[in-house]
Design a protein around this motif. Structure first.
Motif, PDB file in Angstrom:
ATOM      1  N   ARG A  83       0.861  -1.180   0.000  1.00 50.45           N
ATOM      2  CA  ARG A  83       0.000   0.000   0.000  1.00 50.45           C
ATOM      3  C   ARG A  83       0.897   1.229   0.000  1.00 50.45           C
ATOM      4  NH1 ARG A  83      -3.496  -0.542   4.557  1.00 50.45           N
ATOM      5  NH2 ARG A  83      -4.968  -1.525   3.166  1.00 50.45           N
ATOM      6  N   ILE A  84       0.533   2.216  -0.799  1.00 50.90           N
ATOM      7  CA  ILE A  84       1.235   3.492  -0.817  1.00 50.90           C
ATOM      8  C   ILE A  84       0.217   4.574  -0.498  1.00 50.90           C
ATOM      9  CG2 ILE A  84       2.532   5.149  -2.201  1.00 50.90           C
ATOM     10  CD1 ILE A  84       3.522   2.833  -3.894  1.00 50.90           C
ATOM     11  N   CYS A  85       0.544   5.398   0.474  1.00 47.69           N
ATOM     12  CA  CYS A  85      -0.319   6.531   0.839  1.00 47.69           C
ATOM     13  C   CYS A  85       0.508   7.809   0.743  1.00 47.69           C
ATOM     14  CB  CYS A  85      -0.850   6.383   2.260  1.00 47.69           C
ATOM     15  SG  CYS A  85      -1.939   4.966   2.479  1.00 47.69           S
TER      16      CYS A  85
ATOM     17  N   VAL B 261      -5.837  12.459   1.785  1.00 46.83           N
ATOM     18  CA  VAL B 261      -4.863  11.373   1.678  1.00 46.83           C
ATOM     19  C   VAL B 261      -5.204  10.578   0.419  1.00 46.83           C
ATOM     20  CG1 VAL B 261      -3.971   9.278   2.765  1.00 46.83           C
ATOM     21  CG2 VAL B 261      -4.584  11.247   4.184  1.00 46.83           C
ATOM     22  N   TYR B 262      -4.178  10.260  -0.364  1.00 46.27           N
ATOM     23  CA  TYR B 262      -4.358   9.451  -1.565  1.00 46.27           C
ATOM     24  C   TYR B 262      -3.736   8.086  -1.325  1.00 46.27           C
ATOM     25  CZ  TYR B 262      -5.838  13.695  -3.812  1.00 46.27           C
ATOM     26  OH  TYR B 262      -6.520  14.841  -4.131  1.00 46.27           O
ATOM     27  N   LYS B 263      -4.397   7.044  -1.841  1.00 46.18           N
ATOM     28  CA  LYS B 263      -3.986   5.687  -1.524  1.00 46.18           C
ATOM     29  C   LYS B 263      -4.003   4.818  -2.771  1.00 46.18           C
ATOM     30  CE  LYS B 263      -7.090   3.276   0.752  1.00 46.18           C
ATOM     31  NZ  LYS B 263      -7.898   2.692   1.827  1.00 46.18           N
TER      32      LYS B 263
ATOM     33  N   THR C 164     -10.321   7.074   2.578  1.00 50.72           N
ATOM     34  CA  THR C 164     -11.323   7.472   3.564  1.00 50.72           C
ATOM     35  C   THR C 164     -10.649   7.808   4.888  1.00 50.72           C
ATOM     36  OG1 THR C 164     -11.647   5.151   4.149  1.00 50.72           O
ATOM     37  CG2 THR C 164     -13.152   6.100   2.520  1.00 50.72           C
ATOM     38  N   GLU C 165      -9.419   7.339   5.082  1.00 48.71           N
ATOM     39  CA  GLU C 165      -8.673   7.653   6.299  1.00 48.71           C
ATOM     40  C   GLU C 165      -8.246   9.111   6.260  1.00 48.71           C
ATOM     41  OE1 GLU C 165      -7.744   5.213   4.143  1.00 48.71           O
ATOM     42  OE2 GLU C 165      -8.393   3.441   5.222  1.00 48.71           O
TER      43      GLU C 165
ATOM     44  N   THR D 136      -3.077   6.044   9.717  1.00 46.97           N
ATOM     45  CA  THR D 136      -4.304   5.263   9.628  1.00 46.97           C
ATOM     46  C   THR D 136      -4.410   4.611   8.259  1.00 46.97           C
ATOM     47  OG1 THR D 136      -5.325   6.885  11.075  1.00 46.97           O
ATOM     48  CG2 THR D 136      -6.806   5.365   9.967  1.00 46.97           C
ATOM     49  N   CYS D 137      -3.993   5.325   7.230  1.00 47.01           N
ATOM     50  CA  CYS D 137      -4.046   4.786   5.868  1.00 47.01           C
ATOM     51  C   CYS D 137      -3.179   3.539   5.756  1.00 47.01           C
ATOM     52  CB  CYS D 137      -3.584   5.846   4.878  1.00 47.01           C
ATOM     53  SG  CYS D 137      -3.548   5.308   3.169  1.00 47.01           S
TER      54      CYS D 137
END
Length: 165
Positions: free
Chosen positions: A123-125, A134-136, A149-150, A155-156
């Motif tokens: 996962r990359i945030c 925040v982009y995920k 949504t975090e 949290t992401c």
């Protein structure tokens, strides 16, 4: 009538021409209203551009991770937390190795976090310094980079990984 016109022409010639105080105040008020409208719009455009740069940095990191995976015997790089310093580069590597690295450049003020979740997934945030969006990207889901949504990067990254399809 001709006498009145001559008097008016003499007054103008004497240097009594110019704007009245009321005319000047009207112009100042109009300029103030235009500035009051333009400044908030400009600030919103800047904020939107900064957030889009964070989204773009996540996309660049995804490409760098996938290229690293391909070039290094199907192994993903170590976890990374890259703070948003101007012109910073994110170096994807395994351990202290100086060979087989991939680099993604961060835009000023953006922070990026990369974490392996399970074997073969990551996962990359990323987010801009304003900290509101925040982009995920999740490799298990694929697709494109999305708004998370975090509300923060920790949290992401810690959010449960989705079930592998």
């Amino acid at each position: 009538m001709k006498e009145t016109l001559r008097r008016m022409q003499k007054k103008r010639a004497a240097g009594d021409s110019g704007f009245t105080l009321v005319e000047l105040l009207v112009v100042v008020v109009i300029i103030g209203v235009l500035v009051a409208i333009a400044v908030p719009m400009y600030l919103n455009y800047r904020k939107g551009a900064a957030n889009k740069s964070a989204e773009s940095d996540v996309r660049a990191a995804v490409s760098a991770v996938e290229q690293f995976y391909t070039e290094n015997g199907n192994k993903y790089p170590d976890d990374i937390v890259a703070p948003g310093t101007a012109g910073a580069s994110v170096v994807f590597k395994i351990g202290a190795a100086t060979t087989g690295q991939q680099v993604a450049t961060l835009s000023p003020g953006n922070t990026l976090v990369y974490k392996q979740l399970t074997t073969g997934t990551y996962r990359i945030c990323g987010m801009n310094e304003d900290g509101k969006v925040v982009y995920k990207y999740e490799s298990a889901v694929g697709g494109s980079v999305k708004k998370a949504t975090e509300t923060d990067l920790d949290t992401c990254i810690k959010a449960a990984a989705p079930a592998t399809p």
